[in-house]
Design an enzyme around this catalytic site. Structure first.
Site, PDB file in Angstrom:
ATOM      1  N   ASP A  71      -2.974 -13.378   5.606  1.00 41.17           N
ATOM      2  CA  ASP A  71      -4.327 -12.871   5.769  1.00 41.17           C
ATOM      3  C   ASP A  71      -4.526 -12.613   7.261  1.00 41.17           C
ATOM      4  OD1 ASP A  71      -7.009 -12.384   6.026  1.00 41.17           O
ATOM      5  OD2 ASP A  71      -7.683 -14.262   5.118  1.00 41.17           O
ATOM      6  N   ILE A  72      -4.514 -11.332   7.650  1.00 42.70           N
ATOM      7  CA  ILE A  72      -4.575 -11.016   9.084  1.00 42.70           C
ATOM      8  C   ILE A  72      -5.924 -11.374   9.707  1.00 42.70           C
ATOM      9  CG2 ILE A  72      -2.848  -9.191   8.871  1.00 42.70           C
ATOM     10  CD1 ILE A  72      -5.147  -7.133   9.229  1.00 42.70           C
ATOM     11  N   ALA A  84      -5.404  -2.191   5.728  1.00 42.47           N
ATOM     12  CA  ALA A  84      -6.680  -1.563   6.096  1.00 42.47           C
ATOM     13  C   ALA A  84      -7.680  -1.687   4.956  1.00 42.47           C
ATOM     14  CB  ALA A  84      -6.470  -0.090   6.430  1.00 42.47           C
ATOM     15  N   TYR A 141     -17.628   2.652   8.328  1.00 47.64           N
ATOM     16  CA  TYR A 141     -16.166   2.568   8.209  1.00 47.64           C
ATOM     17  C   TYR A 141     -15.517   3.040   9.508  1.00 47.64           C
ATOM     18  CZ  TYR A 141     -11.492   4.422   7.271  1.00 47.64           C
ATOM     19  OH  TYR A 141     -10.158   4.736   7.356  1.00 47.64           O
ATOM     20  N   ASP A 169      -8.864   9.859  11.646  1.00 52.75           N
ATOM     21  CA  ASP A 169      -9.600  10.993  12.206  1.00 52.75           C
ATOM     22  C   ASP A 169     -11.109  10.732  12.175  1.00 52.75           C
ATOM     23  OD1 ASP A 169      -9.270  11.133   9.331  1.00 52.75           O
ATOM     24  OD2 ASP A 169     -10.200  13.116   9.373  1.00 52.75           O
ATOM     25  N   LEU A 222       1.199   3.671   2.282  1.00 50.84           N
ATOM     26  CA  LEU A 222       1.973   3.820   3.521  1.00 50.84           C
ATOM     27  C   LEU A 222       2.969   2.677   3.682  1.00 50.84           C
ATOM     28  CD1 LEU A 222       2.636   5.098   6.244  1.00 50.84           C
ATOM     29  CD2 LEU A 222       0.612   3.941   7.198  1.00 50.84           C
ATOM     30  N   GLY A 248       0.820  -1.205   0.000  1.00 54.59           N
ATOM     31  CA  GLY A 248       0.000   0.000   0.000  1.00 54.59           C
ATOM     32  C   GLY A 248       0.856   1.258   0.000  1.00 54.59           C
TER      33      GLY A 248
END
Length: 289
Positions: free
Chosen positions: A41-42, A65, A132, A109, A19, A17
């Protein structure tokens, strides 16, 4: 509570990704193990436990994410969001605690309702308004509930080199520059105040947190300053010296399923300040030449 120096082996998850790629570069001298969904696969607890037993990582940085905010309003999307953003991080935190490892997990945020125009500190009470946001808050709670060596880093409006993972979204900066190639008048929402954040800076701040004398807990990490989407676009075209007509419009001009916070600037009270988002934007734009 854990404080202290970073220890290897370091496992970076979500490595393909936006990040994740910059985290890989920020920790390059530590020779991190960089995995994406194909490697682990978390959401599969057994797979996580087996991987940690074999690798014995000392530091796990989770940049995986699900961030399709509007898709998460649908039941199918919300199920995926909960699995990736809440259940997966819980598996990581539990498995890490079992081997005495440190976990860094990123949040958003959007866990705040956006009603506080002073911005939000790490200790302000979350009040997620979208599904989300609920999934991200559930992830925070799950990681903190494990009580191990855990850091939650809340951030927002990420921009940087595009990720190569299937689910990687185009950043607002790249989106604006791409739209400007097709037309010279763009309508941009002049609402939703938050802090744009350069993934390179966030990656370096993650390392600073891990190497510093910082206690487990929640941290805010964004570039300094805040703006609306319209103000962000203005600065993008000012810095790139492009003549584009920008029309400020209300959020209602682009109706979307998920509610966004009206004002969600993250106030950082624990870490050194990052450079301004305008300076960070200039640094990113210099890499796109």
């Amino acid at each position: 509570l854990f404080t202290g120096m970073i220890t290897a082996p370091i496992l970076i998850l979500g490595g393909n990704g936006m990040l994740g790629q910059d985290l890989s570069r920020a920790f390059l001298d530590q020779q991190p193990i960089v995995w994406d969904r194909e490697e682990l696969d978390i959401t599969d607890a057994e797979a996580v436990n087996a991987a940690f037993a074999k690798l014995q990582p000392r530091t796990i940085i989770n940049a995986a994410a699900y961030n399709l905010v509007d898709k998460a309003e649908e039941d199918a999307g919300f199920a995926i969001a909960m699995a990736v953003n809440a259940t997966g991080p819980a598996h990581l935190a539990r498995a890490a605690k079992a081997i005495g490892a440190t976990v860094v997990h990123y949040s958003t945020d959007y866990v705040f309702d956006g009603l506080n125009t002073n911005g939000y500190t790490e200790d302000d009470a979350p009040n997620p308004q979208s599904r989300y946001a609920q999934s991200k808050r559930a992830g925070e709670e799950a990681v903190l509930a494990e009580g191990g060596n855990t850091y939650i880093i809340r951030t927002c409006r990420l921009f940087g080199q595009p990720g190569i993972a299937d689910g990687s979204k185009q950043s607002f900066v790249d989106l604006m520059l791409s739209i400007a190639k097709q037309r010279n008048t763009i309508n941009v929402v002049d609402e939703e105040v938050a802090s744009p954040t350069y993934t390179v800076d966030l990656a370096h701040h993650t390392r600073l947190l891990l190497e510093g004398d910082y206690r487990s807990g929640i941290y805010h990490a964004t570039n300094s300053g805040a703006c609306t989407w319209y103000e962000f676009a203005q600065e993008i075209f000012r810095q790139t010296k492009q003549t584009v007509t920008l029309n400020p419009v209300p959020a209602s001009a682009f109706p979307r399923p998920a509610q966004r916070p009206a004002y969600s600037a993250l106030r950082n009270t624990k870490l050194p300040a990052m450079r301004s988002w305008q300076d960070a934007l200039a640094a990113y734009l210099a890499t796109r030449v």
